[in-house]
Design an enzyme around this catalytic site. Structure first.
Site, mmCIF file in Angstrom:
data_model
loop_
_atom_site.group_PDB
_atom_site.id
_atom_site.type_symbol
_atom_site.label_atom_id
_atom_site.label_comp_id
_atom_site.label_asym_id
_atom_site.label_seq_id
_atom_site.Cartn_x
_atom_site.Cartn_y
_atom_site.Cartn_z
ATOM 1 N N ASP A 1 0.798 -1.224 0.000
ATOM 2 C CA ASP A 1 0.000 0.000 0.000
ATOM 3 C C ASP A 1 0.830 1.273 0.000
ATOM 4 O O ASP A 1 0.520 2.228 -0.701
ATOM 5 C CB ASP A 1 -0.916 -0.019 1.228
ATOM 6 C CG ASP A 1 -1.773 1.220 1.314
ATOM 7 O OD1 ASP A 1 -2.497 1.489 0.347
ATOM 8 O OD2 ASP A 1 -1.698 1.928 2.334
ATOM 9 N N ASP B 1 4.520 0.640 4.184
ATOM 10 C CA ASP B 1 4.381 -0.617 4.938
ATOM 11 C C ASP B 1 4.177 -1.776 3.962
ATOM 12 O O ASP B 1 4.360 -1.608 2.754
ATOM 13 C CB ASP B 1 3.221 -0.502 5.934
ATOM 14 C CG ASP B 1 1.894 -0.212 5.215
ATOM 15 O OD1 ASP B 1 1.897 -0.056 3.974
ATOM 16 O OD2 ASP B 1 0.857 -0.143 5.900
ATOM 17 N N TYR C 1 -7.502 2.337 9.015
ATOM 18 C CA TYR C 1 -6.704 2.793 7.870
ATOM 19 C C TYR C 1 -7.546 3.243 6.685
ATOM 20 O O TYR C 1 -7.371 4.341 6.177
ATOM 21 C CB TYR C 1 -5.684 1.724 7.465
ATOM 22 C CG TYR C 1 -4.652 1.590 8.561
ATOM 23 C CD1 TYR C 1 -3.608 2.504 8.639
ATOM 24 C CD2 TYR C 1 -4.786 0.643 9.559
ATOM 25 C CE1 TYR C 1 -2.704 2.455 9.683
ATOM 26 C CE2 TYR C 1 -3.875 0.577 10.608
ATOM 27 C CZ TYR C 1 -2.834 1.491 10.665
ATOM 28 O OH TYR C 1 -1.950 1.446 11.704
ATOM 29 N N GLU D 1 5.176 9.929 3.633
ATOM 30 C CA GLU D 1 4.849 8.579 3.168
ATOM 31 C C GLU D 1 4.200 8.649 1.785
ATOM 32 O O GLU D 1 3.261 9.405 1.578
ATOM 33 C CB GLU D 1 3.913 7.865 4.156
ATOM 34 C CG GLU D 1 3.710 6.404 3.791
ATOM 35 C CD GLU D 1 3.057 5.580 4.901
ATOM 36 O OE1 GLU D 1 2.481 6.182 5.826
ATOM 37 O OE2 GLU D 1 3.133 4.345 4.820
#
Ligand SMILES: *[C@@H]1O[C@H](CO)[C@@H](O)[C@H](O)[C@H]1NC(C)=O
Ligand SMILES: *[C@@H]1O[C@H](CO)[C@@H](O)[C@H](O)[C@H]1NC(C)=O
Ligand SMILES: *[C@@H]1O[C@H](CO)[C@@H](O)[C@H](O)[C@H]1NC(C)=O
Ligand SMILES: *[C@@H]1O[C@H](CO)[C@@H](O)[C@H](O)[C@H]1NC(C)=O
Length: 528
Positions: free
Chosen positions: A106, A109, A257, A500
């Site tokens: 994704d 991670d 999430y 990220e």
């Protein structure tokens, strides 16, 4: 339509689909036209005319952005070009006797989350369909198709029977306790699924949308694969529609999430894609009937995102209004989709009376602190599509509360957002890793942060998260989260809100850049 075909090699499937649906409606007369279309527009025909001059900066950025998909690939890699990546997660799915080894991680991670991953595939398919020849001119078409297939292979294997869809590989709580390279993962990778006892219309319909769109991409190059995708798509849509529920209510754990705030948007979006892929009027009736009234939220602009596809569905259905046969394109409900799409466009244009105030001082659309670039880039992608629909259909303007705007205004807005991402911003930094002289060095990404020759276990890798050194591996092509509203950016590896990247971000920036990469050939022909 002739203009449209000139524009885009990837559109043949669409053109045929549109022609086929016209046939369904008006019958014999158009049937003849359909045959002509089939003969005069063979899938393998060379593109008539070239897609215009490549803009080098966008072409370079596009090539980079495409690489991030390779960085995110799970499974046994084929033709791997990333020196610090290797095979990983080969046993994903094995406890259910499924091969879920492919697909993509994704973000920084190692989770495989179906909801955003399927959205990635839908957006990537849309880019290929509209801008196939632009991607080709930039040398990126094969790579785009290959990355798409890496996801759709996973989608197919995640859907072992009509009413079962695996929606997650890995457990985020377990996964986030580790900081390791994907190649060295040893932790458990549990599976989560939706089915009739724990349904999820949002995630199932998004997977249906992805597979319908991808079936068009592969229609001419691999017809049996394309048919298989379409079959999965139809089954998933039926499952989603007949078992209406939010996956985040059926499986509350997913709220942390990728919480879903509605499924009506995905149902309309999936039906819109299935209509394009099949020409089957029942999907058209689905979006223009009661479901439209219930879910389309006419006239109210929304932000296109992994959670909300309404704006995307409105633009997609406008496509039918722009290019469909007369009797369909004049349909009142279809016009409501089109005027809703226009309301979205009017919100984006900075000089429009209804311009959104959700912008930074220097003009970046800014909606949310986490992964702030997803909204401006997603919005700009829709704007460039809409601009091209207007050009191709010779629609000179849209009207926003009495003020007129041209396709060029929309394209300029889209460019402004892309240019911001690429470094035209107060910080003079690019948010696309590897692009320009300045770009983030501390991207929150496990694989990029750990030297490829260091084997770490789950825990001892955290030293690389905490290290003050820049990442040893450059995550080329990653589009990071982006700036705060005040246009500051803290380049720190533990600042996942800003540094990220995500796989769906890549689909959005690839879509936007593929729309901008060449000067529009359609624009020139209008000027003749
Ligand atoms: C790998 O490269 C070969 C040779 O270029 C090509 O034929 C094949 O399709 C590629 N495979 C994938 C999965 O990209
Ligand atoms: C998830 O979304 C629902 C619906 O919008 C909301 O009620 C819920 O509070 C959200 N959950 C979290 C953890 O944000
Ligand atoms: C900018 O915004 C961030 C996030 O809201 C805040 O933490 C930071 O202090 C602000 N910086 C400046 C210079 O105002
Ligand atoms: C994040 O890392 C920086 C150094 O890179 C450090 O100064 C800061 O305290 C860290 N923040 C947190 C929340 O760990």
């Amino acid at each position: 339509m002739g203009k449209q075909s000139k524009k885009c090699a990837g559109c043949w499937g669409w053109l045929l689909a549109i022609i086929v649906l016209a046939v369904v409606v008006v019958g014999v007369v158009l049937l003849i036209k359909h045959k002509n279309g089939d003969n005069s527009v063979p899938d393998a025909a060379p593109v008539p005319g070239s897609p215009g001059v490549l803009t080098k900066s966008y072409a370079d950025a596009l090539k980079l952005a495409m690489q991030f998909f390779d960085i995110q690939k799970s499974g046994k890699l084929v033709n791997n070009t990333i020196p610090w990546r290797g095979d990983s997660a080969l046993k994903d799915g094995s406890e259910e006797k499924l091969d879920l080894s492919k697909g993509m991680y994704d973000a920084g991670d190692h989770m495989k989350f179906m909801f955003p991953l399927a959205y990635t595939a839908t957006v990537l398919s849309w880019s290929i369909l509209e801008y196939g020849d632009q991607l080709k001119a930039a040398g990126q078409l094969e790579s785009a198709q290959g990355s798409l297939k890496w996801i759709t292979d996973f989608l197919i294997n995640s859907h072992p029977s009509p009413n079962v869809l695996y929606i997650q590989v890995g457990d985020p709580t377990l996964d986030h306790k580790c900081w390791d390279r994907p190649e060295d993962m040893t932790g458990k990778r549990p599976l989560t699924k939706v089915d009739t006892s724990a349904p999820g219309s949002d995630v199932a319909a998004e997977a249906a949308a992805a597979m319908a769109a991808a079936s068009l991409v592969f229609k001419s190059s691999d017809s049996s694969y394309s048919s298989s995708l379409l079959k999965h798509s139809k089954d998933l849509f039926k499952f989603a529609d007949e078992n209406r529920a939010l996956y985040s209510e059926s499986i509350p754990d997913v709220q942390t999430y990728y919480n879903s705030t509605g499924y009506g948007d995905e149902l309309l979006w999936a039906a819109g894609w299935l209509y394009h892929a099949t020409g089957d009027k029942s999907y058209y009736d689905y979006v223009t009937g009661d479901n439209g009234e219930e879910f389309a939220n006419w006239g109210n602009p929304t932000w296109f995102s992994w959670d909300n596809k309404l704006a995307g569905a409105q633009v997609l259905l406008s496509r039918v209004s722009f290019f469909g046969s007369k009797d369909i394109s004049n349909d009142d409900t279809l016009q409501k989709y089109r005027s809703s799409a226009e309301a979205v466009m009017c919100g984006l244009l900075p000089k429009s009376p209804s311009a959104t105030k959700s912008r930074t001082k220097s003009g970046l659309i800014w909606v949310a602190e986490w992964n702030s670039l997803q909204h401006p880039v997603g919005s700009a992608f829709l704007a460039v599509l809409y601009s091209d629909y207007m050009l191709s259909s010779r629609t000179p303007k849209i009207t926003c509360h009495g003020r007129h705007f041209s396709p060029f205004d929309l394209r300029n807005f889209a460019k402004s957002q892309a240019d911001y991402v690429l470094g035209n911003n107060p910080l003079k930094t690019s948010f696309l890793v590897g692009y320009g002289d300045e770009y983030p060095q501390f991207v929150h990404h496990r694989g990029a942060s750990i030297p490829a020759d260091k084997k770490t276990s789950c825990q001892d890798g955290f030293q690389y998260l905490e290290s003050t050194d820049p990442n040893p591996n450059i995550a080329y092509g990653a589009m990071v989260g982006g700036p705060f509203l005040n246009e500051t950016f803290i380049d720190s590896r533990n600042n996942s809100m800003q540094t990220e990247p995500s796989t769906y971000n890549s689909a959005l920036i690839v879509g936007l850049l593929s729309g901008l990469v060449t000067t529009s050939s359609v624009a020139r022909s209008l000027g003749q």
